[in-house]
Enzyme design. Structure first.
Site: not given
Ligand code: ATP
Ligand code: MG
Length: 543
Positions: A31, A256, A266
Site C-alpha cells: 500500500e 510476519r 509504517k
C-alpha cells in the site's frame, strides 16, 4: 521439479504435479502509504524468489484502494527500494487500474442477488455485526430487489448521496462463525481525490473485495500475505467462487517478520519521521529499506538474512544480532580494511627522524584468498585510540601501558616511555620510542608483543565526525508497552575521530572495516560529510 525450501513451495510443487496450476505468478502488494521496511524485504524475497524459482511472473501491485493515505512519493520510493534489492517485476499495476472492472463485478453480484445497498451507518453496521459467540443481525435493507439495488448503486456512483450515507454489502451469512463473512461492506461512498484516478470516483471498493479481483485480473496463481489475513481467506474465496474465477488465485498466509529492537509498522515509522525523532525515512537507524541502504547494509546481506530465517506459518521474533551477523559476514568478505581512530590520542616517536615519512604495507582484506596490499604512510607523529592506552591496566592488558610495548598494525613495535598530561590531569600525549628492527614483515628484533593496535599518521589523517548507532528501541525490558515509551534516547554516539586519507578518496558508498572497530562508510547528513557506522565488529547483543 524444483526443491521446495518452505511450505509454500511445497504447496506449489503439489499443485504443479497434479496439474491444478500450470503457470506460477505472485505479486508484491504494497500500500503506497509509507516506505518499505525490512519486513517487506521478507515478502519481496518470498514473492520474487518464487518467480525466479518457477520461471514465473511477479507483478508490482500497488494497493491504492484507500485514496486518502496514498502518495506518489511513496510509489517512487517503493520502486527504488525493490530495484535496490535486485528484483525486477513483470508489470507494474495498481488496484485503481481495475476500478472499472471491480465496479462491473459489483453490478454482477447485485444481479446475482449477492450484494445489496445498505443504508445503515458504519456505527450501526458494526453494532449489528454480532460477536464471536453471537450471530449478527440482518440489515433491514438486505432483501431489496435487484432493480432497486442496481438503481441505488448506480446513483451512489453518480454522486447522488453524501459520504457514508449508503454502502454496498455482500450478501453472505450474518450467522457465519467468521465475522468477515457477515455481509461485509464492499463499497463505500467517499469523496476523496485519488492520486491516480483524481475525482473520477466517489465510491471506492474495500480491500477484501478488490484484492481477489485484482489478483485474478492479473493472472496471479498464488496470493501470498501475512497471517493476519487468514480470517479473510473465506471472503477471498467467496468472491472468486461467486464470480466464477477460473483459475481462481489461491491465498496462502505466512508469518510476519518481527525483529527485536526494530519497529515494523509504517504508521509508527511515519510518526518518528514526522515528530523529528529521526532525520527522515532514510535515517541510518531506521529499519526501512532506504534507511538500511543509507546505513550501508548490502542488499545481498539482507537477502541472505531473509533466506536464512525462512518462511513459516508461526509468528516469532528474530534477534537483531542475527541480522547483524549476516551483515558482518558479508562485509568481512567484501569490505576493504582501513585505519581510523575514534578517540585520537597523540603519540610522538621520540627516536624517529624529524620530517621522515615511510610507507608500510597494509593488507587490503586478509579474508581474500589472494593477498592484496596497499601502502600507508608512517611518521614520527601518530594517533592511536585513547581506549588502547591504560594508565591503570588490569592484569593481562595487551594494549599500550606506561613502559609497555605494543605493535602498531603493519608497522613497528613501540614502547611507551612517558605520559604527558593536560592541566586537568587527563592524558594528553604519549612519548614513545619505536624499535627500528621490528618493521612488520622484516622483524629481526626478537621482541614478542601480544597486542597489535590501529593508528593513523598525524601528517595526513583527516578529521572526521564518526557516528556509531544504538537501536531506536529499547527492548525486552518493556514488553507490551507503547513504542513511544520504548524509544532509546541515546541511539547516536558522536566521536571526533581521525581517518586515513584513503577512506576519503574511495567511491562514496564504499564500506570499510576500520580494523578492531567496525564497518563504516561515508555519509552525507544534511550537507555535512561524516563517517557512519554500518555494524560493529563485535557481537554486542548476544544473549
Ligand atoms: P504496515 O503494517 O507496516 O503498514 P502492511 O502489511 O500494511 O505493513 P503493505 O504495504 O500492505 O504493508 O505490505 C505489502 C506486503 O508486505 C504485504 O503482502 C504484507 O503482508 C507484507 N509485509 C508487511 N509487513 C511484513 C512483515 N513484517 N513481514 C513479512 N511481510 C510483511
Ligand atoms: Mg497494509
Amino acid at each position: 521439479m524444483v526443491e521446495a525450501t518452505n511450505f509454500i513451495e511445497q504447496i506449489i510443487n503439489e499443485e504443479l504435479e497434479s496439474g491444478k496450476v500450470t503457470a506460477v505468478q505472485t505479486r508484491f502488494p504494497p500500500e503506497p502509504n509509507g516506505y518499505l521496511h525490512i519486513g517487506h524485504a521478507k515478502s519481496l524475497c518470498l514473492n520474487f524468489g518464487i518467480k525466479e524459482k518457477y520461471n514465473g511472473k511477479c507483478n508490482l501491485f500497488f494497493d491504492d484502494t484507500n485514496p486518502s493515505k496514498e502518495k506518489t512519493e511513496y510509489v517512487d520510493a517503493i520502486r527504488e527500494d525493490i530495484k535496490w534489492l535486485g528484483f525486477s517485476w513483470d508489470k507494474e499495476t495498481y488496484a485503481s487500474d481495475y476500478f472499472d472492472k471491480i465496479y462491473e463485478f459489483a453490478i454482477e453480484l447485485i444481479k446475482m442477488g449477492k450484494a445489496f445497498v445498505c443504508e445503515m451507518s458504519p456505527e450501526e453496521i458494526s453494532a449489528n455485526r454480532g460477536t464471536l459467540t453471537e450471530p449478527g443481525k440482518e440489515s433491514p435493507y438486505r432483501n431489496r430487489t435487484v432493480e432497486e439495488n442496481l438503481d441505488l448503486f448506480t446513483r451512489m456512483k453518480n454522486g447522488e448521496f453524501p459520504d457514508g450515507s449508503k454502502c454496498l454489502r455482500a450478501k453472505i451469512d450474518m450467522a457465519s462463525p467468521n465475522i468477515n463473512m457477515r455481509d461485509p461492506v464492499i463499497y463505500r461512498i467517499l469523496r476523496q481525490t485519488h492520486h491516480r484516478t483524481g475525482d473520477k470516483w466517489c465510491i471506492y471498493p474495500m480491500y477484501d473485495y478488490a484484492h481477489p479481483i485484482c489478483d485474478y485480473m492479473q493472472g496471479v496463481s498464488h496470493s501470498l500475505c501475512t497471517l493476519e489475513f487468514e480470517d479473510h481467506r473465506p471472503l477471498y474465496d467467496w468472491v472468486g467462487i461467486t464470480l466464477g474465477f477460473n483459475p481462481k488465485p489461491r491465498q496462502i498466509e505466512f508469518a510476519r517478520l518481527n525483529v527485536t529492537n526494530l519497529v515494523m509498522s509504517k504508521r509508527y515509522l511515519k510518526k518518528l519521521v514526522e515528530d523529528g525523532s529521526v532525520d527522515g525515512w532514510d535515517d541510518p537507524r531506521m529499519p526501512t529499506l532506504t534507511g538500511l541502504r543509507n546505513r550501508g547494509v548490502p542488499a545481498e546481506a539482507l537477502k541472505d538474512f531473509c533466506a536464512r530465517i525462512g518462511v513459516c506459518k508461526a509468528n516469532s521474533e528474530v534477534q537483531i544480532s542475527y541480522l547483524e551477523a549476516c551483515i558482518r559476514e558479508y562485509l568481512n568478505a567484501h569490505a576493504e580494511r582501513a585505519m581510523a581512530v575514534l578517540k585520537p590520542l597523540k603519540i610522538t616517536l621520540t627516536n624517529y627522524p624529524d620530517g621522515k615519512t615511510e610507507e608500510v604495507d597494509f593488507d587490503i582484506n586478509p579474508s581474500e584468498e589472494i593477498k592484496r596490499t596497499r601502502k600507508i604512510t608512517f611518521s614520527k607523529n601518530l594517533y592511536i585510540d585513547a581506549d588502547d592506552f591504560s594508565l591503570t591496566p588490569p592484569p593481562k592488558y595487551f594494549r599500550l601501558k606506561k613502559d609497555g610495548m605494543v605493535r602498531l598494525k603493519g608497522a613497528y613495535i613501540i614502547r611507551c616511555d612517558d605520559v604527558l598530561f593536560d592541566d586537568d590531569g587527563n592524558v594528553k600525549e604519549l612519548l614513545c620510542s619505536y624499535i627500528p628492527e621490528s618493521r612488520s614483515g622484516e622483524d629481526t628484533s626478537g621482541i614478542k608483543v601480544k597486542g597489535t593496535i590501529q593508528w593513523v599518521n598525524a601528517e595526513d589523517a583527516v578529521d572526521m565526525e564518526i557516528r556509531k548507532y544504538g537501536y531506536l528501541l529499547k527492548d525486552e525490558e518493556y514488553p507490551g508497552q507503547d513504542f513511544s515509551e520504548r524509544m532509546n534516547p541515546n541511539s547516536v554516539t558522536v566521536f571526533n575521530g581521525k581517518v586515513e586519507p584513503y577512506v576519503m578518496q574511495g567511491e562514496y558508498d564504499k564500506p570499510y572495516q576500520f580494523i578492531r572497530t567496525g564497518y563504516f562508510k561515508r555519509l552525507n547528513v544534511k550537507g555535512k560529510e561524516i563517517i557512519s557506522e554500518i555494524v560493529s565488529l563485535k557481537d554486542n547483543f548476544n544473549k
